[in-house]
Design a protein around this motif. Structure first.
Motif, mmCIF file in Angstrom:
data_model
loop_
_atom_site.group_PDB
_atom_site.id
_atom_site.type_symbol
_atom_site.label_atom_id
_atom_site.label_comp_id
_atom_site.label_asym_id
_atom_site.label_seq_id
_atom_site.Cartn_x
_atom_site.Cartn_y
_atom_site.Cartn_z
ATOM 1 N N SER A 1 -3.674 23.695 -11.211
ATOM 2 C CA SER A 1 -2.984 24.223 -12.386
ATOM 3 C C SER A 1 -1.485 24.149 -12.124
ATOM 4 O O SER A 1 -1.007 24.630 -11.093
ATOM 5 C CB SER A 1 -3.403 25.671 -12.625
ATOM 6 N N ALA B 1 -11.388 20.239 -6.446
ATOM 7 C CA ALA B 1 -10.577 21.371 -6.890
ATOM 8 C C ALA B 1 -9.900 21.036 -8.208
ATOM 9 O O ALA B 1 -9.804 19.882 -8.600
ATOM 10 C CB ALA B 1 -9.528 21.705 -5.826
ATOM 11 N N VAL B 2 -9.438 22.084 -8.844
ATOM 12 C CA VAL B 2 -8.646 21.955 -10.059
ATOM 13 C C VAL B 2 -7.252 22.457 -9.729
ATOM 14 O O VAL B 2 -7.088 23.506 -9.111
ATOM 15 C CB VAL B 2 -9.249 22.791 -11.208
ATOM 16 N N GLY C 1 -17.311 26.620 -5.261
ATOM 17 C CA GLY C 1 -17.845 27.969 -5.092
ATOM 18 C C GLY C 1 -17.710 28.451 -3.661
ATOM 19 O O GLY C 1 -17.212 27.759 -2.780
ATOM 20 N N THR D 1 -7.528 25.579 -7.269
ATOM 21 C CA THR D 1 -8.744 26.376 -7.335
ATOM 22 C C THR D 1 -9.930 25.493 -6.955
ATOM 23 O O THR D 1 -10.257 24.553 -7.690
ATOM 24 C CB THR D 1 -8.952 26.932 -8.761
ATOM 25 N N PRO D 2 -10.566 25.759 -5.796
ATOM 26 C CA PRO D 2 -11.740 24.973 -5.406
ATOM 27 C C PRO D 2 -12.849 25.115 -6.449
ATOM 28 O O PRO D 2 -13.048 26.194 -7.002
ATOM 29 C CB PRO D 2 -12.172 25.586 -4.074
ATOM 30 N N THR D 3 -13.562 24.023 -6.703
ATOM 31 C CA THR D 3 -14.632 24.063 -7.704
ATOM 32 C C THR D 3 -16.012 24.178 -7.095
ATOM 33 O O THR D 3 -16.990 24.292 -7.821
ATOM 34 C CB THR D 3 -14.585 22.800 -8.586
ATOM 35 N N ASP E 1 -17.015 20.072 -4.031
ATOM 36 C CA ASP E 1 -16.872 19.447 -5.338
ATOM 37 C C ASP E 1 -15.425 19.198 -5.738
ATOM 38 O O ASP E 1 -15.147 18.871 -6.882
ATOM 39 C CB ASP E 1 -17.539 20.322 -6.410
#
Length: 94
Positions: free
Chosen positions: A58, A55-56, A46, A42-44, A53
């Motif tokens: 999971s 990504a996270v 935006g 998930t890109p952080t 910034d």
């Protein structure tokens, strides 16, 4: 200790940045009826700057034990966590 695992890709979605695979052969299939791992990035940054910034990631593991005597796959979870931590350290340094 797991020495061999054959995996089958169940989902590979570039748009949603998701990959999911299940173990179909090897030592794990004698302990777990189903063993599936899913990774989602998930890109952080935006919508305006999706990669600015970082990504996270999971990582989830779904499994069904073959019997109640089979332990939870904590060693696999710990190995994955260490691998991702080491990868993160490497990427931040380079």
């Amino acid at each position: 200790m797991v020495t061999f695992a054959k995996e089958k890709v169940e989902v590979a979605d570039d748009e949603k940045k998701v990959v999911s695979y299940s173990v179909v052969d090897g030592e794990l299939v004698s302990f777990y009826k189903n063993f599936r791992v899913t990774l989602q990035v998930t890109p952080t940054g935006g919508a305006a700057a999706p990669a600015a910034d970082g990504a996270v990631v999971s990582w989830t593991m779904d499994f069904d034990k073959a019997s109640e005597e089979v332990p939870d796959p904590d060693v696999i979870k710990e190995t994955a966590a260490k691998t991702f931590h080491d990868l993160d350290d490497y990427l931040l340094k380079n």
